[in-house]
Design an enzyme around this catalytic site. Structure first.
Site, mmCIF file in Angstrom:
data_model
loop_
_atom_site.group_PDB
_atom_site.id
_atom_site.type_symbol
_atom_site.label_atom_id
_atom_site.label_comp_id
_atom_site.label_asym_id
_atom_site.label_seq_id
_atom_site.Cartn_x
_atom_site.Cartn_y
_atom_site.Cartn_z
ATOM 1 N N HIS A 152 52.655 120.238 50.063
ATOM 2 C CA HIS A 152 52.415 121.527 50.667
ATOM 3 C C HIS A 152 52.659 121.629 52.113
ATOM 4 O O HIS A 152 53.267 122.632 52.374
ATOM 5 C CB HIS A 152 51.006 121.859 50.441
ATOM 6 C CG HIS A 152 50.598 122.166 49.120
ATOM 7 N ND1 HIS A 152 49.246 121.525 48.547
ATOM 8 C CD2 HIS A 152 51.058 122.655 47.917
ATOM 9 C CE1 HIS A 152 49.295 121.615 47.078
ATOM 10 N NE2 HIS A 152 50.247 122.191 46.823
ATOM 11 N N LYS A 171 39.118 130.303 37.147
ATOM 12 C CA LYS A 171 39.416 129.066 36.986
ATOM 13 C C LYS A 171 38.687 128.295 37.977
ATOM 14 O O LYS A 171 38.467 128.484 39.116
ATOM 15 C CB LYS A 171 41.129 129.003 37.612
ATOM 16 C CG LYS A 171 41.887 128.131 37.183
ATOM 17 C CD LYS A 171 43.373 128.199 37.720
ATOM 18 C CE LYS A 171 44.063 126.816 38.140
ATOM 19 N NZ LYS A 171 45.179 127.202 38.909
ATOM 20 N N ARG A 200 59.511 121.285 42.977
ATOM 21 C CA ARG A 200 59.588 119.583 42.603
ATOM 22 C C ARG A 200 60.537 119.214 41.696
ATOM 23 O O ARG A 200 61.660 118.444 41.759
ATOM 24 C CB ARG A 200 58.287 119.072 42.510
ATOM 25 C CG ARG A 200 57.612 118.889 43.585
ATOM 26 C CD ARG A 200 55.943 118.770 43.302
ATOM 27 N NE ARG A 200 55.676 120.029 42.479
ATOM 28 C CZ ARG A 200 54.203 120.304 42.256
ATOM 29 N NH1 ARG A 200 53.330 119.196 42.416
ATOM 30 N NH2 ARG A 200 54.070 121.320 41.486
ATOM 31 N N SER A 243 48.256 118.103 43.328
ATOM 32 C CA SER A 243 46.810 118.028 43.472
ATOM 33 C C SER A 243 45.986 117.474 42.499
ATOM 34 O O SER A 243 44.939 116.931 42.701
ATOM 35 C CB SER A 243 46.511 119.579 43.771
ATOM 36 O OG SER A 243 47.074 120.296 44.991
HETATM 37 P P1 ADP Z 1 49.364 126.460 41.797
HETATM 38 O O1 ADP Z 1 48.145 126.364 41.213
HETATM 39 O O2 ADP Z 1 49.696 128.097 42.227
HETATM 40 O O3 ADP Z 1 50.651 126.031 41.001
HETATM 41 P P2 ADP Z 1 49.347 124.720 43.846
HETATM 42 O O4 ADP Z 1 48.533 124.595 44.910
HETATM 43 O O5 ADP Z 1 49.669 123.354 42.645
HETATM 44 O O6 ADP Z 1 49.240 125.720 43.309
HETATM 45 O O7 ADP Z 1 50.955 124.822 44.588
HETATM 46 C C1 ADP Z 1 51.300 125.807 45.250
HETATM 47 C C2 ADP Z 1 52.692 125.573 45.658
HETATM 48 O O8 ADP Z 1 52.932 124.188 46.109
HETATM 49 C C3 ADP Z 1 53.780 125.697 44.360
HETATM 50 O O9 ADP Z 1 54.746 126.431 44.793
HETATM 51 C C4 ADP Z 1 53.993 124.386 44.037
HETATM 52 O O10 ADP Z 1 54.999 124.123 43.474
HETATM 53 C C5 ADP Z 1 54.214 123.756 45.372
HETATM 54 N N1 ADP Z 1 53.928 122.388 45.556
HETATM 55 C C6 ADP Z 1 52.752 121.664 45.018
HETATM 56 N N2 ADP Z 1 53.040 120.191 45.178
HETATM 57 C C7 ADP Z 1 54.199 120.049 46.138
HETATM 58 C C8 ADP Z 1 54.700 118.978 46.471
HETATM 59 N N3 ADP Z 1 54.534 117.814 46.338
HETATM 60 N N4 ADP Z 1 56.098 119.304 47.329
HETATM 61 C C9 ADP Z 1 56.486 120.454 47.434
HETATM 62 N N5 ADP Z 1 55.962 121.757 46.678
HETATM 63 C C10 ADP Z 1 54.579 121.398 46.107
#
Ligand code: ADP
Length: 160
Positions: free
Chosen positions: A18, A42, A91, A129
């Protein structure tokens, strides 16, 4: 006019993946609002306030990054904040398919909000995450997957 992007997500917790997306996007936008989705249905592992505090620590030296939370539609939140862009990270092809549907529906809801995607750097591709939470729950050290400013030992997670 200021170019404002909203980076929405669960950030449970915020990872170096992120962080990488936000830091690179600072070259494209004047301001980035990292908006933690507060979805009552959620359950999260880290409480909302903890997630916000962790993110704020990472960007304490970057006034162009704000941390907030929202409920309801992401596009409505964007309009409210004067943000014309939704930032998301990609990703894999699976991310692309998921993000494509959301972005196309968001566009149908509010045509003047554009989704912008950045491809992750290769070394961040496997980081998510869910895996970080699994490591923490199992008593492992997940510190290399979260930004250095986040001291995971200080925070207590709960059931998600
Ligand atoms: P959500 O529940 O909305 O998917 P996340 O916190 O999992 O929320 O992810 C938020 C954003 O960050 C999404 O666009 C996701 O694709 C991106 N993201 C998550 N992990 C990575 C990573 N390792 N590299 C790049 N982008 C990421």
């Amino acid at each position: 006019m200021k170019k404002i992007a909203v980076f929405p997500g669960s950030f449970d917790p915020f990872t170096i993946g992120h962080e990488g997306i936000v830091r690179r996007a600072l070259g494209l936008f004047d301001e980035i609002i990292i908006a933690v989705g507060a979805n009552a249905l959620k359950k999260s592992y880290f409480p909302l306030e903890t997630r916000k505090e962790m993110i704020a620590k990472v960007f304490s030296d970057e006034p162009r990054v704000k941390v907030d939370h929202y409920e309801g539609l992401t596009v409505d939140y964007c309009i409210n904040k004067g943000a014309k862009y939704i930032l998301r990270g990609l990703r894999t092809a699976a991310d692309f398919e998921f993000e494509r549907a959301i972005a196309q529906v968001n566009k149908a809801l509010k045509s003047d909000v554009e989704s912008v995607f950045l491809l992750t750097v290769p070394e961040h591709t496997p980081i998510n995450s869910t895996i970080v939470r699994d490591i923490i729950r199992s008593g492992g050290d997940a510190s290399k997957f979260v930004p250095a400013a986040i001291d995971l030992k200080r925070y207590k997670g709960g059931e998600d």
